[in-house]
Scaffold this motif. Structure first.
Motif, short mmCIF file in Angstrom:
data_model
loop_
_atom_site.label_atom_id
_atom_site.label_comp_id
_atom_site.label_asym_id
_atom_site.label_seq_id
_atom_site.Cartn_x
_atom_site.Cartn_y
_atom_site.Cartn_z
N LEU A 27 0.83 -1.20 0.00
CA LEU A 27 0.00 0.00 0.00
C LEU A 27 0.86 1.25 0.00
O LEU A 27 0.61 2.21 -0.75
N LEU A 28 1.90 1.26 0.84
CA LEU A 28 2.80 2.41 0.90
C LEU A 28 3.54 2.60 -0.43
O LEU A 28 3.68 3.73 -0.91
N ALA A 29 3.99 1.48 -1.03
CA ALA A 29 4.71 1.57 -2.31
C ALA A 29 3.81 2.13 -3.40
O ALA A 29 4.24 2.96 -4.21
N PHE A 30 2.55 1.70 -3.43
CA PHE A 30 1.60 2.23 -4.42
C PHE A 30 1.41 3.73 -4.22
O PHE A 30 1.39 4.51 -5.18
N ASN A 31 1.28 4.15 -2.97
CA ASN A 31 1.09 5.57 -2.66
C ASN A 31 2.31 6.39 -3.07
O ASN A 31 2.18 7.51 -3.59
N VAL A 32 3.51 5.83 -2.83
CA VAL A 32 4.73 6.51 -3.26
C VAL A 32 4.73 6.68 -4.78
O VAL A 32 5.11 7.74 -5.31
N GLY A 33 4.28 5.64 -5.49
CA GLY A 33 4.19 5.73 -6.95
C GLY A 33 3.26 6.83 -7.40
O GLY A 33 3.54 7.55 -8.37
N VAL A 34 2.13 6.98 -6.71
CA VAL A 34 1.20 8.07 -7.03
C VAL A 34 1.89 9.42 -6.86
O VAL A 34 1.74 10.33 -7.70
N GLU A 35 2.68 9.55 -5.78
CA GLU A 35 3.38 10.81 -5.55
C GLU A 35 4.44 11.06 -6.63
O GLU A 35 4.63 12.20 -7.07
N VAL A 36 5.13 10.02 -7.05
CA VAL A 36 6.13 10.18 -8.11
C VAL A 36 5.45 10.62 -9.40
O VAL A 36 5.95 11.51 -10.11
N GLY A 37 4.31 10.01 -9.71
CA GLY A 37 3.58 10.42 -10.90
C GLY A 37 3.11 11.86 -10.83
O GLY A 37 3.17 12.61 -11.80
#
Length: 425
Positions: A362-372
């Protein structure tokens, strides 16, 4: 016949073929487009527990139409015509006769490679279930229990192929216990939106299980290892893809950026959006939101309206817009809450609450959203700054043009999604 007429006929013929192909595939539309791989390590090989929607195995195996207009049936299916459309049902009698046949299709279409060698597999078990009634499959233990339980699908009433999931166990005797391997698929069923297939690979080597995530048909091999970073990276990338491929999220972030009058204002906006969507992404994923059919179109309508509002804020006069950075922060937090629910919907398609290492994923997915999100900012902000150097008029012209375009698109989305929402009330 003139060249122009030939071109018109060619276009019409092509369109006819495309429509015909789509119509022919309509009965294979999926209720589910997720494949889950549990990889169990043994002393001399790997055992894969796979859950796959049945259309992935048979949709490309129908034959030519006969005199009755029906194509020859794909393996383990029967055909019929309903409302002028060809539909396919699972043929449980053939499944009883050849209980491992669907598994053989899986084994033939799966490429497992270790140390540059492809290994054949041995199909050990196959069971079939109706979508919505299938046993749990989120963990290796659940997968083992599902396989032990066997098929739950009943002969009556007949079940559409698109409503069936298949659980398969394939054992790969490598002769040793691999620490790394690759997994790929040769299956190409020709289904609509098959490139959006969500593949979840859970590897159960020594220590905690590691989760890998990829999208599409897995034509390119997925490297699986005991690297926790490698597993996390797949979820980061999924978060990046989701925000960049979700046009509504892209337009919203663009409106946030063009509405900022300086880096300080931009920071308030981006931070507010991050806080908002982080909260509801988690709440929505864990089910702390309404479950009615109306809720998804309600959220999607709200997202469209948030773009319209963000576009409106982007063209406000400086004095009105910049009255309070905290006020802008609160507004973007509220908007982020809506978008976080949208993120949680897609995360539900690729991960279950009971999956291993759920918080890590979940945290990794959220980090990906922030990178995008950061990628959108890094493209939009320099462009806006470049126009600002040309003077206030070019900058405002760009700001207004982009805001109007985003608002117009979002207005159409709000109409369509709002209509769907009202129909479900």
């Amino acid at each position: 016949m003139s060249d122009r007429m030939r071109k018109i006929l060619l276009v019409c013929a092509t369109a006819f073929l495309v429509v015909s192909a789509v119509a022919g595939q309509a009965h294979f539309l999926l209720n589910l487009n997720v494949r889950v791989f549990h990889i169990e390590h043994t002393s001399d090989g790997l055992r894969i527990f796979l859950r796959v929607p049945m259309p992935y195995l048979v949709a490309d195996k129908t034959g030519a139409p006969g005199e009755d207009g029906l194509p020859s049936a794909a393996p383990f299916t029967t055909n019929a015509i309903e409302d002028g459309q060809v539909v396919h049902f699972i043929d449980l009698s053939e499944f009883v006769t050849d209980p491992l046949g669907l598994g053989q299709i899986v084994e033939t279409g799966t490429v497992l490679t270790a140390q540059d060698t492809r290994f054949p597999g041995v199909v050990e078990s196959v069971s079939v279930h109706r979508v919505g009634e299938e046993p749990g499959f989120a963990t290796l233990k659940e997968a083992q229990q599902s396989i032990a339980q066997g098929s739950t699908l009943q002969v009556s009433p007949p079940t559409y192929v698109g409503d069936v999931v298949v659980d398969v166990v394939v054992y790969y005797p490598l002769g040793y216990a691999p620490s790394a391997y690759t997994l790929a698929s040769l299956l190409d069923p020709g289904l609509p939106d098959q490139e959006m297939t969500a593949n979840l690979i859970l590897d159960y080597g020594s220590g905690d299980p590691l989760v890998f995530r990829t999208r599409g048909l897995m034509k390119e091999p997925v490297a699986v290892s005991r690297s926790r970073l490698a597993g996390i990276t797949t979820f980061v990338w999924e978060g990046v893809r989701h925000i960049l491929e979700g046009i509504d999220h892209v337009l919203f972030v663009i409106c946030l950026v063009i509405g900022a009058r300086g880096l300080h204002s931009l920071l308030w906006r981006v931070t507010g959006f991050t806080v908002g969507h982080s909260v509801t992404l988690s709440l929505g994923f864990f089910g702390y939101v309404p479950s009615g059919a109306w809720f998804v179109p309600f959220v999607e309508t709200g997202i469209a309206l948030s773009i319209i509002y963000a576009a409106f804020l982007a063209v406000l006069a400086d004095s009105a817009e910049a009255s309070s950075g905290k006020k802008v922060f609160v507004i973007t937090v509220l908007m982020g809450l809506l978008h976080g629910l949208g993120f949680s919907f897609v995360l539900h398609e690729i991960l279950q609450v009971t999956s291993p290492n759920i918080w890590q994923s979940l945290l990794a997915f959220n980090v990906g959203v922030e990178v995008g999100q950061l990628a959108i900012v890094l493209v939009t902000w320099p462009l806006l700054s470049l126009f600002a150097r040309l003077g206030p008029t070019p900058e405002m012209s760009l700001r207004v043009s982009v805001a109007i375009g985003c608002g117009a698109v979002a207005s159409w989305w709000a109409f369509e999604r709002g209509k769907s929402f009202l129909e479900l009330l």
